[in-house]
Write a protein that holds these residues in place. Structure first.
Motif, PDB file in Angstrom:
ATOM      1  N   LEU A 276      99.333  65.337  48.177  1.00  0.00           N
ATOM      2  CA  LEU A 276      97.919  66.106  48.056  1.00  0.00           C
ATOM      3  C   LEU A 276      98.405  67.357  47.412  1.00  0.00           C
ATOM      4  N   ASP A 277      99.143  68.058  47.457  1.00  0.00           N
ATOM      5  CA  ASP A 277      99.427  69.393  46.727  1.00  0.00           C
ATOM      6  C   ASP A 277      99.536  69.157  45.172  1.00  0.00           C
ATOM      7  N   LEU A 278     100.310  68.011  44.767  1.00  0.00           N
ATOM      8  CA  LEU A 278     100.458  67.701  43.395  1.00  0.00           C
ATOM      9  C   LEU A 278      99.172  67.166  42.870  1.00  0.00           C
ATOM     10  N   LEU A 279      98.285  66.328  43.589  1.00  0.00           N
ATOM     11  CA  LEU A 279      96.993  65.905  43.046  1.00  0.00           C
ATOM     12  C   LEU A 279      96.262  67.125  42.820  1.00  0.00           C
ATOM     13  N   LEU A 280      95.903  68.036  43.672  1.00  0.00           N
ATOM     14  CA  LEU A 280      94.919  69.147  43.440  1.00  0.00           C
ATOM     15  C   LEU A 280      95.443  69.832  42.126  1.00  0.00           C
TER      16      LEU A 280
ATOM     17  N   SER B 280      93.094  70.412  38.908  1.00  0.00           N
ATOM     18  CA  SER B 280      92.931  71.555  38.444  1.00  0.00           C
ATOM     19  C   SER B 280      93.231  71.633  36.948  1.00  0.00           C
ATOM     20  N   LYS B 281      94.431  71.241  36.790  1.00  0.00           N
ATOM     21  CA  LYS B 281      95.124  71.223  35.382  1.00  0.00           C
ATOM     22  C   LYS B 281      94.098  70.386  34.163  1.00  0.00           C
ATOM     23  N   ASN B 282      93.510  69.464  34.766  1.00  0.00           N
ATOM     24  CA  ASN B 282      92.867  68.504  33.943  1.00  0.00           C
ATOM     25  C   ASN B 282      91.334  69.188  33.837  1.00  0.00           C
TER      26      ASN B 282
ATOM     27  N   TYR C 161      84.950  65.385  43.035  1.00  0.00           N
ATOM     28  CA  TYR C 161      84.143  64.408  43.386  1.00  0.00           C
ATOM     29  C   TYR C 161      83.824  63.017  42.457  1.00  0.00           C
ATOM     30  N   ASP C 162      84.543  63.229  41.388  1.00  0.00           N
ATOM     31  CA  ASP C 162      84.568  62.326  40.371  1.00  0.00           C
ATOM     32  C   ASP C 162      86.038  62.245  39.603  1.00  0.00           C
ATOM     33  N   ILE C 163      86.856  61.800  40.251  1.00  0.00           N
ATOM     34  CA  ILE C 163      88.271  61.766  39.814  1.00  0.00           C
ATOM     35  C   ILE C 163      88.726  60.638  38.792  1.00  0.00           C
ATOM     36  N   PRO C 164      88.969  60.911  37.690  1.00  0.00           N
ATOM     37  CA  PRO C 164      89.547  59.915  36.684  1.00  0.00           C
ATOM     38  C   PRO C 164      90.712  59.222  37.046  1.00  0.00           C
TER      39      PRO C 164
ATOM     40  N   GLU D  16      90.056  68.572  52.729  1.00  0.00           N
ATOM     41  CA  GLU D  16      90.419  69.013  53.844  1.00  0.00           C
ATOM     42  C   GLU D  16      91.665  69.740  53.454  1.00  0.00           C
ATOM     43  N   TYR D  17      92.763  69.032  52.936  1.00  0.00           N
ATOM     44  CA  TYR D  17      94.046  69.919  52.468  1.00  0.00           C
ATOM     45  C   TYR D  17      93.704  70.963  51.831  1.00  0.00           C
ATOM     46  N   GLN D  18      92.529  70.953  50.878  1.00  0.00           N
ATOM     47  CA  GLN D  18      92.309  72.400  50.349  1.00  0.00           C
ATOM     48  C   GLN D  18      91.974  73.469  51.004  1.00  0.00           C
ATOM     49  N   ARG D  19      91.186  73.033  51.976  1.00  0.00           N
ATOM     50  CA  ARG D  19      90.650  74.313  52.978  1.00  0.00           C
ATOM     51  C   ARG D  19      91.737  74.594  53.914  1.00  0.00           C
ATOM     52  N   ILE D  20      92.754  73.807  54.325  1.00  0.00           N
ATOM     53  CA  ILE D  20      94.012  74.322  54.854  1.00  0.00           C
ATOM     54  C   ILE D  20      94.902  75.063  54.078  1.00  0.00           C
ATOM     55  N   ARG D  21      94.750  74.830  52.920  1.00  0.00           N
ATOM     56  CA  ARG D  21      95.657  75.767  52.123  1.00  0.00           C
ATOM     57  C   ARG D  21      95.155  76.871  51.494  1.00  0.00           C
TER      58      ARG D  21
END
Length: 252
Positions: free
Chosen positions: A16-20, A24-26, A31-34, A99-104
């Protein structure tokens, strides 16, 4: 030309950290992930880790499988009655990322306060030595003597005179004789009064003190009889015959 990935898998706490980071990089909407773009970059990082003889954790591989499943579901044609935004296969993934973003986001706060109170030592309260309790009753005339002995024992000085507070504290003075008259007027309708009832209509501390002193004065001059203790005490007015009998009993 696609920018070459230079990230190390060990730099991320989990998939999840890698996906976030990729989102962010792209600069894409969470809510609309390619999925195709993110999946391609995600797999490239995993391949780089494997080519560098790094062991890829199982949760990274499980996330890759989840991304592939989402991509395959998005490629399948939908019927007209199934074309609903609530049926988006990315919904569960988006909820996990949020949810992971809120925890981080709250991790720095708890990390900064993790050592709070570490160097503070406490000790339990020491048991108080239980002294002998007073048992019995005292007549009203003994109260001033008991108060003076208590003040002498604890070494307290008498309070300063009223003149010392002149110009500092303003208060309404209520004469004691006024409260004596007020109490005696109450006995016109009742032969006995609750001690607590005398303070119901008081409006100031001065009036309360004057009322209490009035009760002591009436008791001292044998005009009322106090029966009971505390604010549950009853005050009874002496009649002439009862007053004479009481005086004779005290003299004898």
């Amino acid at each position: 030309m696609t920018e070459k990935m230079t990230f190390h898998l060990s730099a991320f706490d989990g998939p999840l950290d890698l996906l976030l980071h990729l989102i962010s990089k792209n600069k894409v909407n969470i809510y609309d992930i390619p999925i195709s773009l993110i999946l391609e970059q995600y797999m490239e990082i995993l391949r780089e880790a494997q080519s560098a003889d790094m062991e890829v954790a199982g949760d990274f591989i499980a996330m890759a499988a989840q991304l592939m499943l989402i991509k395959s579901r998005m490629l399948l044609p939908k019927e007209k009655n199934e074309a609903d935004e609530d049926d988006d296969p990315r919904t569960q993934l988006v909820e996990q990322l949020l949810e992971y973003q809120r925890i981080r986001e709250v991790q720095p706060f708890f990390r900064a306060h993790s050592d709070a109170g570490r160097d503070v030592l406490t000790r339990p309260p020491e048991p108080l030595e239980r002294k002998k309790e007073f048992e019995g009753t005292l007549p009203p005339e003994k109260l001033p003597d008991a108060a003076r002995r208590m003040l002498t024992r604890i070494g307290r000085k008498m309070p300063p005179p009223v003149s010392a507070f002149s110009g500092i504290v303003g208060r309404e003075r209520v004469p004691v004789h006024t409260q004596i008259t007020s109490i005696l007027l109450r006995f016109r309708k009742k032969t006995a009064l609750h001690f607590r009832s005398l303070f119901r209509d008081t409006h100031s501390r001065s009036e309360m003190v004057a009322t209490f002193l009035a009760v002591l004065e009436l008791s001292k001059t044998n005009r009322i009889w106090i029966d009971g203790e505390g604010d549950e005490a009853m005050l009874t007015l002496f009649t002439g015959k009862e007053n004479t009998a009481f005086q004779e009993e005290r003299i004898s």
